[in-house]
Design a protein around this motif. Structure first.
Motif, PDB file in Angstrom:
ATOM      1  N   ARG A  54       0.817  -1.220   0.000  1.00  0.00           N
ATOM      2  CA  ARG A  54       0.000   0.000   0.000  1.00  0.00           C
ATOM      3  C   ARG A  54       0.844   1.260   0.000  1.00  0.00           C
ATOM      4  O   ARG A  54       0.466   2.283  -0.589  1.00  0.00           O
ATOM      5  N   ASP A  55       2.026   1.185   0.623  1.00  0.00           N
ATOM      6  CA  ASP A  55       2.906   2.357   0.714  1.00  0.00           C
ATOM      7  C   ASP A  55       3.805   2.515  -0.508  1.00  0.00           C
ATOM      8  O   ASP A  55       4.566   3.477  -0.592  1.00  0.00           O
ATOM      9  N   GLU A  87      -7.644  -4.699  -3.897  1.00  0.00           N
ATOM     10  CA  GLU A  87      -7.898  -3.263  -3.788  1.00  0.00           C
ATOM     11  C   GLU A  87      -6.601  -2.470  -3.903  1.00  0.00           C
ATOM     12  O   GLU A  87      -6.538  -1.452  -4.597  1.00  0.00           O
ATOM     13  N   ALA A  88      -5.556  -2.943  -3.236  1.00  0.00           N
ATOM     14  CA  ALA A  88      -4.268  -2.250  -3.308  1.00  0.00           C
ATOM     15  C   ALA A  88      -3.717  -2.262  -4.729  1.00  0.00           C
ATOM     16  O   ALA A  88      -3.165  -1.262  -5.215  1.00  0.00           O
ATOM     17  N   ARG A  91      -5.754   0.100  -7.000  1.00  0.00           N
ATOM     18  CA  ARG A  91      -5.374   1.483  -6.724  1.00  0.00           C
ATOM     19  C   ARG A  91      -4.031   1.815  -7.387  1.00  0.00           C
ATOM     20  O   ARG A  91      -3.852   2.871  -7.986  1.00  0.00           O
ATOM     21  N   ARG A  92      -3.089   0.867  -7.307  1.00  0.00           N
ATOM     22  CA  ARG A  92      -1.789   1.087  -7.935  1.00  0.00           C
ATOM     23  C   ARG A  92      -1.943   1.206  -9.455  1.00  0.00           C
ATOM     24  O   ARG A  92      -1.299   2.038 -10.093  1.00  0.00           O
TER      25      ARG A  92
END
Length: 496
Positions: A54-55, A87-88, A91-92
């Motif tokens: 996520r980061d 989801e991650a 988003r990426r």
């Protein structure tokens, strides 16, 4: 080009293996121990791996293993954790490449199914002996002459196609050029030493690799061909480097090389599913040679058979490291194993392919791990339309090509058709709120398509004018048989 898939596994089963354990990805719970594979285990936790993803922190193999398994400490795929990974990744995808979904107008023209390699995951090839002039063996295979290949491409160009993919069996009479024929023929026993018999031994002469490249490179078409395995075959029995081979092929008209024949780039897996194929080091060396020759390449992973999630993670690291060194990879293509008609299934080594949950996690983790590869592909050929679209929400941004005829997957038991029209693409992509974009093979040329400006057809090709590719012909759809292909081409998914 290429593939993802409902391969007869349990579909939505969140165990990730059609009821199997998450350690042995494509077989029974005992597979890892059966093949002396270590059970996946890491010092990382799923939660930490997800936080790093996520980061935007570069992931390790252990991170990828935990994400692919949704935690190696627990059994099966956890549906809540899986959705967090998806989801991650989605988003990426949105951050890196936006909401466009690309596709290409392409034809697959494969030269021959004759092959003696004996890969256990493949039902595309036919034993080369059956093609010999004095053989009375019946087979469903084919070999095309350079003239026949040229005719197929010319017909496709007239329809607006601008990419031709070609991946073929390792025909014993195939050689790079005439010099290569002479070198191979000079062996004491070329058939056993270097898998070579002269063209006159066969009912149809496939020509040389250089002649086939020249035949298919006509009219400004982009020729995407010569896998690392084929490049090895084109240099067997010599001390030629892969760069030398690819430079000669490029001079004949080759534009880019598919990174297929990768399967799983871990040799202990290759020893089980394709012991006759090149090793991981040779695959990497061939791709580096293609890049050194100035060619773009693609990358693939064929998963869901005997490998573990740890093997998948190790494979992704090989791809990422290669891209760090070359910058030549344009896309990553996950290839979901279609099991039904393959030797692996018939011999009882596997009982199914990957589940849909596994397909989703492979796409998602590829997006998160391959931070230096812009494009990740989803496939309607192996997944079908509905699940292919789902994969576009798991991190993928490319949806293959029109593929007027596709044979590797269909001969292995695939059931989702062989052709999709531009109108099909526009309808499907807009239905999930994304933007349809026609692209070139290398993604450098792109055209956004107005959904309201139909009917739709290719415009990027040298002879393309927006006319639908096969006007009046319905596409395969879910479970359909698809189009027949240009000029009777019996073709294959070039990234299988």
């Amino acid at each position: 080009m290429s593939s993802g898939g409902d391969s007869g596994a349990s579909g939505s089963d969140e165990s990730g293996n059609g009821g199997r354990e998450s350690g042995a990805a494509g077989g029974s719970e005992s597979d890892a121990s059966e093949f002396d594979f270590a059970a996946p285990a890491t010092d990382q936790s799923f939660e930490n791996a997800l936080a790093k993803a996520r980061d935007g922190v570069r992931l390790t193999v252990d991170d990828a293993t935990e994400l692919l398994a949704t935690g190696t400490a627990s059994r099966g795929i956890d549906p809540v954790r899986k959705e967090a990974v998806l989801e991650a990744a989605d988003r990426r995808r949105a951050e890196e490449v936006g909401d466009e979904v690309t596709f290409v107008a392409n034809l697959n023209n494969n030269v021959t199914t004759a092959c003696n390699t004996g890969c256990l995951f493949c039902n595309f090839k036919d034993t080369a002996h059956a093609f010999e002039a004095d053989s009375d063996a019946e087979h469903a295979g084919f070999t095309k002459t350079p003239a026949e290949s040229r005719e197929v491409v010319e017909d496709a160009l007239d329809m607006g196609v601008y990419e031709v993919c070609s991946v073929s069996g390792l025909h014993p009479a195939f050689a790079l050029n005439e010099e290569h024929h002479e070198i191979l023929a000079a062996r004491d026993d070329p058939a056993s030493e270097v898998n070579y018999k002269p063209p006159e031994a066969y009912a149809t002469d496939p020509g040389t690799y250089v002649e086939q490249m020249a035949a298919m490179s006509v009219g400004g078409v982009h020729l995407h061909s010569m896998t690392p395995e084929e490049a090895y075959h084109a240099s067997r029995g010599t001390d030629w480097t892969y760069e030398t081979v690819y430079r000669e092929l490029a001079a004949a008209g080759l534009d880019s090389a598919p990174g297929t024949a990768a399967e799983i780039l871990v040799d202990e897996v290759r020893d089980v599913i394709c012991p006759g194929k090149i090793r991981t080091g040779d695959w990497v060396a061939a791709m580096e040679g293609a890049a050194a020759a100035g060619l773009d390449v693609t990358s693939t992973m064929m998963y869901g058979h005997v490998e573990t999630v740890a093997h998948r993670a190790q494979h992704l690291e090989v791809i990422r490291d290669l891209q760090d060194r070359t910058g030549a990879i344009t896309e990553f293509v996950p290839l979901s194993f279609i099991h039904q008609n393959t030797p692996l299934y018939r011999q009882g080594v596997v009982d199914s392919g990957p589940s849909r949950a596994e397909d989703e996690l492979v796409v998602a983790v590829a997006r998160l791990f391959l931070d230096n590869v812009d494009h990740v592909q989803a496939s309607w050929v192996k997944s079908g339309d509905a699940h292919g679209l789902k994969l576009l929400n798991c991190g993928a941004d490319d949806f293959m090509g029109t593929i007027l005829s596709e044979e590797i997957t269909s001969r292995a038991g695939g059931e989702y058709g062989e052709y999709r029209s531009f109108d099909d693409y526009v309808e499907m992509i807009t239905a999930i709120g994304r933007t349809p974009v026609e692209r070139s093979t290398d993604y450098r040329t792109r055209r956004r398509i107005d959904p309201d400006d139909g009917p739709h057809g290719p415009r990027l090709g040298p002879r393309a004018d927006g006319t639908p590719l096969l006007a009046g012909r319905s596409s395969g759809g879910e479970g359909g048989s698809g189009g027949a292909g240009a000029a009777g081409a019996s073709s294959a998914d070039a990234d299988d």
